[in-house]
Every structure is written in structure tokens, then in C-alpha cells.
Design a protein around this motif. Structure first.
Motif, PDB file in Angstrom:
ATOM      1  N   CYS A 253      57.961  -2.589  20.430  1.00  0.00           N
ATOM      2  CA  CYS A 253      56.765  -3.092  20.364  1.00  0.00           C
ATOM      3  C   CYS A 253      56.113  -2.349  21.788  1.00  0.00           C
ATOM      4  CB  CYS A 253      56.690  -4.758  20.638  1.00  0.00           C
ATOM      5  SG  CYS A 253      57.077  -5.376  19.070  1.00  0.00           S
ATOM      6  N   GLY A 254      57.083  -2.422  22.661  1.00  0.00           N
ATOM      7  CA  GLY A 254      56.472  -1.701  24.080  1.00  0.00           C
ATOM      8  C   GLY A 254      56.281  -0.230  23.864  1.00  0.00           C
ATOM      9  N   LEU A 255      57.060   0.357  23.008  1.00  0.00           N
ATOM     10  CA  LEU A 255      56.888   1.675  22.863  1.00  0.00           C
ATOM     11  C   LEU A 255      55.396   1.943  22.157  1.00  0.00           C
ATOM     12  CD1 LEU A 255      58.469   4.345  22.888  1.00  0.00           C
ATOM     13  CD2 LEU A 255      58.783   4.080  20.261  1.00  0.00           C
ATOM     14  N   LEU A 256      55.095   1.188  21.264  1.00  0.00           N
ATOM     15  CA  LEU A 256      53.805   1.382  20.514  1.00  0.00           C
ATOM     16  C   LEU A 256      52.411   1.074  21.810  1.00  0.00           C
ATOM     17  CD1 LEU A 256      54.386  -0.183  17.244  1.00  0.00           C
ATOM     18  CD2 LEU A 256      54.182   2.094  17.514  1.00  0.00           C
ATOM     19  N   ARG A 257      52.980  -0.058  22.273  1.00  0.00           N
ATOM     20  CA  ARG A 257      51.741  -0.310  23.456  1.00  0.00           C
ATOM     21  C   ARG A 257      51.538   0.518  24.339  1.00  0.00           C
ATOM     22  NH1 ARG A 257      51.121  -3.952  27.914  1.00  0.00           N
ATOM     23  NH2 ARG A 257      53.300  -3.974  28.183  1.00  0.00           N
ATOM     24  N   GLY A 258      52.787   1.224  24.962  1.00  0.00           N
ATOM     25  CA  GLY A 258      52.740   2.340  25.978  1.00  0.00           C
ATOM     26  C   GLY A 258      51.973   3.722  25.370  1.00  0.00           C
ATOM     27  N   THR A 259      52.474   4.018  24.240  1.00  0.00           N
ATOM     28  CA  THR A 259      51.657   5.296  23.713  1.00  0.00           C
ATOM     29  C   THR A 259      50.266   4.926  23.596  1.00  0.00           C
ATOM     30  OG1 THR A 259      53.610   5.609  22.491  1.00  0.00           O
ATOM     31  CG2 THR A 259      51.986   6.948  21.828  1.00  0.00           C
ATOM     32  N   LEU A 260      49.867   3.712  22.877  1.00  0.00           N
ATOM     33  CA  LEU A 260      48.249   3.450  22.803  1.00  0.00           C
ATOM     34  C   LEU A 260      47.667   3.591  24.020  1.00  0.00           C
ATOM     35  CD1 LEU A 260      48.432   0.922  19.854  1.00  0.00           C
ATOM     36  CD2 LEU A 260      47.427   3.265  19.845  1.00  0.00           C
ATOM     37  N   SER A 261      48.324   3.074  25.164  1.00  0.00           N
ATOM     38  CA  SER A 261      47.747   2.815  26.421  1.00  0.00           C
ATOM     39  C   SER A 261      47.286   4.165  27.122  1.00  0.00           C
ATOM     40  CB  SER A 261      48.456   1.791  27.272  1.00  0.00           C
ATOM     41  OG  SER A 261      48.266   2.038  28.634  1.00  0.00           O
ATOM     42  N   SER A 262      48.308   5.020  26.836  1.00  0.00           N
ATOM     43  CA  SER A 262      48.124   6.297  27.623  1.00  0.00           C
ATOM     44  C   SER A 262      47.170   7.076  26.737  1.00  0.00           C
ATOM     45  CB  SER A 262      49.307   7.457  27.419  1.00  0.00           C
ATOM     46  OG  SER A 262      50.301   7.198  28.489  1.00  0.00           O
ATOM     47  N   LEU A 263      47.024   6.825  25.363  1.00  0.00           N
ATOM     48  CA  LEU A 263      45.795   7.577  24.696  1.00  0.00           C
ATOM     49  C   LEU A 263      44.717   6.758  24.857  1.00  0.00           C
ATOM     50  CD1 LEU A 263      47.836   8.339  21.384  1.00  0.00           C
ATOM     51  CD2 LEU A 263      47.068   9.737  23.153  1.00  0.00           C
ATOM     52  N   GLY A 264      44.564   5.767  25.691  1.00  0.00           N
ATOM     53  CA  GLY A 264      43.310   5.275  26.128  1.00  0.00           C
ATOM     54  C   GLY A 264      42.900   3.915  25.458  1.00  0.00           C
ATOM     55  N   ILE A 265      43.859   3.208  24.758  1.00  0.00           N
ATOM     56  CA  ILE A 265      43.520   1.969  23.843  1.00  0.00           C
ATOM     57  C   ILE A 265      44.568   1.087  24.209  1.00  0.00           C
ATOM     58  CG2 ILE A 265      43.625   1.195  21.589  1.00  0.00           C
ATOM     59  CD1 ILE A 265      43.515   3.974  20.328  1.00  0.00           C
ATOM     60  N   GLU A 266      43.764  -0.209  24.863  1.00  0.00           N
ATOM     61  CA  GLU A 266      44.530  -1.338  25.258  1.00  0.00           C
ATOM     62  C   GLU A 266      44.940  -2.161  24.187  1.00  0.00           C
ATOM     63  OE1 GLU A 266      45.938  -1.660  28.098  1.00  0.00           O
ATOM     64  OE2 GLU A 266      45.238   0.151  28.662  1.00  0.00           O
ATOM     65  N   SER A 267      46.157  -2.644  23.866  1.00  0.00           N
ATOM     66  CA  SER A 267      46.418  -3.483  22.757  1.00  0.00           C
ATOM     67  C   SER A 267      47.561  -4.516  22.985  1.00  0.00           C
ATOM     68  CB  SER A 267      47.031  -2.394  21.683  1.00  0.00           C
ATOM     69  OG  SER A 267      48.071  -1.776  22.061  1.00  0.00           O
TER      70      SER A 267
END
Lengths: 162, 139
Positions: free
Chosen positions: A127-141
Motif C-alpha cells: 500500500c505504501g509502495l503505491l502511495r509513494g510512487t503516486l506521490s512522486s508522480l504528483g498524485i496525492e492518494s
């Protein structure tokens, strides 16, 4: 040239990480459970940030959110787990469900309902992995996971609207 | 080749900035700062135009009489800005691109370092050495 033992090594390491997050008396009771999940999710987040730099092969090709999520399902899952997610659903309002019917971290446990309670510990990192990747790509989730029957599980991604 | 190299975070503050010769540092800081506007313009312009593949390499941002400024943006919106001496006309586009690619690879390595917190200034020696190798030239 990818080493053949990569996937096994990663699975074994992950199992130990989960054990360590709950070891040393930290894991008792509800408080301990939540603390462990937070630690694992935080670890996954940091790894996701690094992965977001390394993975996308050269192009800023994500014009919409859906493209980014598809990238997660195909490229990220392929790089980390060696397969793609089996199903992706969305309500087009910012919620996405990624379904994996044979999740690598859960395949080694007894299939069915026996370990339903323990399963969340093994999903927190992802779950953290997905959140971290999205956050780096500019998407907060916010990402949560649910299991009804091992080894199939679903990851729900909810995009935060600014 | 390069006289100044800067890594700017998504929120537009510098993560790493280095220039030679050291006396001109302030001037280069200012140049990099003004070039950020051009970067933003290019990035948003590319977003509107319906291109399927957006390039990470932004190309020449703007030339002045003394030097030229090149830009590059990563997927996480971290920008690399490079200032090159105009008198060095031997530098072709390909070489600039390969320099940016090396920068990107080194930056990815810094990012994957578990002791580095994203958003901090970059202190990595490996990164420093790579930048030095790109800047040390005929002085």
C-alpha cells in the motif's frame, strides 16, 4: 540480466521485514498492530518514491490519472512482482481498485480464509509502495487493501482532490 | 563544458547548485532562478498540445551573449538546469542530452539512497564527483 533468485529474495526479505515490524514486543494488541502497519506503510512509501524516479522509461506520457494508474498496474507490478495486476476498476471519480488474484506475498500461505487476520500485515508495504510512487508522480492518494480469500486481494486507491 | 549545474525541486527551491568559477556564483543563482519561468512555460505548453510522448529534455531555454541555458525535467517534476559557456561552440545537442541523462541517473541513485530524505539538499559525494567530471574543463 536479472538474477533468477530476485523474486524469492524479495519475498523472503519482505517476510522478515513484517516479522521485524512486529517483533520485540511491539506487536501486541490493537495499538501494536496499527503501529506495525504504519511502519510498514511508511517503508513502502519511501521505496515508492525511489521507484518513481527509476521506472518510467524516459517519457512524461501520463496525460491523465488513468494512464498513471495503468502504469502502476503494468510496469510497477511487473518490476516488483514479475506479473501484472489481473483487474483494474474505476468509478471515474478518483477511486481505483487494483485486483490481483495471485498476490506474490500471499501465495505461500494457506489458501482460503485461514490467515485472513494476518493478511493486512503483508499488504501494508505494498500500500505504501503505491502511495509513494503516486506521490512522486504528483498524485496525492490514500491506499488501502482488502482480502476476502487468500491469495487474491484488492488495493483501493483514492485520489485526494486538491 | 558546463559552468553551472542546478537541481531544483518540484516546489522550485534548489536541491543542489554548483558553479565554476566560484566568484560568479550569485550571477548563476539568478540566471537559474529566471530560467525556471521558461521551464514552467515549456512544461505547461507541452501539456496542452496533444503530444502523445512528452520529452523529458526541454532543450535550449534561452541564450544570452555569454552563455546558454538548457533544461530537463523528470517525472517527479524535479528540474535540472545547466548553464554552458557560449564560447564553447563544440557542444552539440546530443552531448547535452547525454549529460542530462547522466545527471538523471545520478539523481535516481541519490533518490534510492535510504539515508536521503526527499526534499533535502543533496550532499552525496558520488553526485558531487559526477557533477565535477562534467564541469572540469579548460580553465
Amino acid at each position: 540480466m536479472p538474477a533468477m533468485a530476485d523474486e524469492t529474495l524479495f519475498q523472503l526479505l519482505h517476510t522478515q521485514v513484517v516479522a521485524a515490524a512486529y517483533g520485540a514486543g511491539r506487536g501486541s494488541g490493537d495499538e501494536g498492530l496499527r503501529a506495525g502497519l504504519t511502519v510498514l506503510e511508511g517503508m513502502g512509501f519511501r521505496v515508492g518514491q525511489g521507484l518513481a524516479e527509476r521506472l518510467p522509461q524516459g517519457a512524461l506520457a501520463f496525460r491523465e490519472e488513468l494512464d498513471t494508474i495503468k502504469f502502476l498496474c503494468r510496469d510497477l507490478w511487473g518490476a516488483v512482482f514479475g506479473k501484472q495486476t489481473d483487474n483494474l476498476r474505476t468509478n471515474h471519480q478518483g477511486t481505483y481498485i487494483l485486483q490481483d488474484n495471485n498476490f506474490p506475498f500471499l501465495t505461500q500461505m494457506a489458501w482460503g480464509q485461514q490467515y485472513l487476520e494476518e493478511a493486512p500485515k503483508f499488504l501494508a508495504f505494498t500500500c505504501g509502495l503505491l502511495r509513494g510512487t503516486l506521490s512522486s508522480l504528483g498524485i496525492e492518494s490514500s491506499v488501502t487493501a482488502s482480502v476476502t480469500s487468500l491469495p487474491a486481494c484488492k488495493f483501493q486507491v483514492v485520489i485526494q482532490k486538491a | 563544458m558546463a559552468v553551472c549545474i542546478a537541481v531544483i525541486a518540484k516546489e522550485n527551491y534548489p536541491l543542489y547548485i554548483r558553479s565554476i568559477p566560484a566568484e560568479q556564483e550569485l550571477k548563476f543563482h539568478y540566471t537559474v532562478h529566471t530560467s525556471l519561468d521558461v521551464v514552467d512555460e515549456k512544461v505547461s505548453a507541452m501539456g496542452k498540445a496533444l503530444v502523445d510522448q512528452r520529452e523529458l529534455y526541454l532543450g535550449l531555454l534561452y541564450p544570452t551573449e555569454d552563455y546558454k541555458v538548457y533544461g530537463y525535467v523528470t517525472n517527479s517534476k524535479v528540474k535540472f538546469v545547466m548553464v554552458v559557456d557560449s564560447s564553447n561552440t563544440a557542444l552539440r545537442d546530443n552531448e547535452i542530452r547525454s549529460m542530462f541523462r547522466k545527471l538523471h541517473n545520478s539523481y535516481t541513485d541519490v533518490m534510492c539512497n535510504p539515508f536521503y530524505n526527499p526534499g533535502d539538499r543533496i550532499h552525496s559525494r558520488a553526485f558531487d564527483n559526477m557533477v565535477t567530471s562534467m564541469m572540469v574543463q579548460v580553465c
